[in-house]
Design an enzyme around this catalytic site. Sequence first.
Site, short mmCIF file in Angstrom:
data_model
loop_
_atom_site.label_atom_id
_atom_site.label_comp_id
_atom_site.label_asym_id
_atom_site.label_seq_id
_atom_site.Cartn_x
_atom_site.Cartn_y
_atom_site.Cartn_z
N GLU A 1 10.83 56.96 -161.15
CA GLU A 1 11.75 56.77 -162.29
C GLU A 1 12.25 55.33 -162.37
OE1 GLU A 1 13.00 59.12 -164.85
OE2 GLU A 1 13.26 57.05 -165.45
N VAL B 1 10.42 51.76 -164.31
CA VAL B 1 10.54 51.30 -165.70
C VAL B 1 11.97 51.52 -166.17
CG1 VAL B 1 9.70 51.55 -168.07
CG2 VAL B 1 8.15 51.99 -166.16
N GLY C 1 20.63 38.18 -160.05
CA GLY C 1 19.74 39.09 -159.31
C GLY C 1 18.83 39.92 -160.18
N GLU D 1 12.57 38.56 -160.91
CA GLU D 1 11.70 38.81 -159.76
C GLU D 1 11.75 37.58 -158.87
OE1 GLU D 1 9.96 41.81 -159.43
OE2 GLU D 1 11.13 42.35 -161.18
N LYS E 1 4.97 47.76 -166.62
CA LYS E 1 5.78 48.88 -167.10
C LYS E 1 5.12 49.53 -168.32
CE LYS E 1 10.04 46.77 -165.33
NZ LYS E 1 11.10 45.78 -165.64
N1 HSE Z 1 12.74 41.56 -163.07
C1 HSE Z 1 12.90 42.84 -163.68
C2 HSE Z 1 13.66 42.66 -164.98
C3 HSE Z 1 13.64 43.74 -162.75
O1 HSE Z 1 14.18 41.55 -165.20
O2 HSE Z 1 13.72 43.56 -165.78
C4 HSE Z 1 13.64 45.18 -163.15
O3 HSE Z 1 12.35 45.72 -163.18
#
Ligand code: HSE
Length: 405
Positions: free
Chosen positions: A122, A125, A180, A183, A198
């Site tokens: 879950e 995505v 945060g 990635e 995704k």
């Molecule tokens: N780096 C991804 C984003 C983290 O910014 O959506 C969540 O999948």
Amino acid sequence: MKIGIMGFGVVGGGVGELIATNAESIKRRSGEEITVAKILDLRDFPDSIYKCFTKDFEDILNDPEIGVVAEVMGGTNPAYDFTKRLLQAGKSVVTSNKELVAKHGTELLRLAEENNVNYLFEASVGGGIPIIRPLYTSLAANELTDIYGILNGTTNYILTQMIKNGASFEEALKGAQENGYAEKDPTADVEGFDTCRKTAILASLAFGKYVNSDEIPCEGISGITLEDVAYAAKFDSVIKLLGMTSRAENGVYAMVCPAILKSSHPLAGIDDVFNGIMVRGEGLGDVMFYGRGAGALPTASAVLSDIIDTVKHKQKHIRLGWSEGEDGYLLDSKTLPGRFYARFKRNGEEPFSGDGFDVITLDGAEYADEFAVVSPSMTEYDFEALLDGPLAKYELLNKIRLVAE
Ligand code: HSE
């Protein structure tokens, strides 16, 4: 039920925190107490409330009391090998690891089924948004036809900063990293790879056959400029990075690209780190999902929902309806009709005009020799022919694949 956690970073830390703070409600909903028996991480966490850290994967694999493991390490190595061995050992695995699900989901789901345990994702995505489970439960009776999603918080945050505050791309990216959301390597966000994985997961689940993310045409936002943002605004639109997939008679379409969305579009108002996903089904019409698509606690909440689900099902395999892919199943997105945006320098040539085209110009001396067009609906092949034909006398500055009302 005793669980293991592999990876104690942003998401793993969030899982630990939620289990500690919501112990009562988790017990009420799952029917039994859920406790963390082991946490795998190569780093030391002397200040953590948990005292069950290990640096050795075998400690989790060989602990007979651990029934479910949260794989929140990210990346495919060693997560792929660890996940396979856990499933083969009869332990369920839940994960936020979209890279692994997009690459090896078919095999890992088969292994879970063979061993009568679960592989649930879950959190892969939409962060905290429930979108995976609705596809195989609440919406399971429907023939789904299309999914359009803002699936990456980092790029949505960056574009929102550009649109609302005129921020530069670099400033906005820094903000996303500080919060945060991004990635480790922001290329995966910015160039659309994260959205692409995704999209592949959603397409595989919604339409029942594996779609390989490596084969999905994917374009990120690094080519989007503040000028494009201004032309879109004049067209009463905003630019968003979209993952989309649609079912056709003989296969599915999927692609990832920046899109120009009219301000009335349901996804146009989804800003900052929020994600929005529109699912369309025959008879069902449109269903919208909206929420925090990134960050520790929203993602951890989705990981825990899978843990609770597998505990409630007494570990028995939950069928997701995702089977092997097929050659030719993913169709050529250039044959999918749509409207296109392109921005040009005129270099003194007369401005363009054409039936069904919207021509956009901006005020100000710096834009006097520029214009943008939005084409009528056509295939990308036809649009490319126009660029090589009647539009060839202008200098192409940028092109956006999708314009949607
Ligand atoms: N780096 C991804 C984003 C983290 O910014 O959506 C969540 O999948």
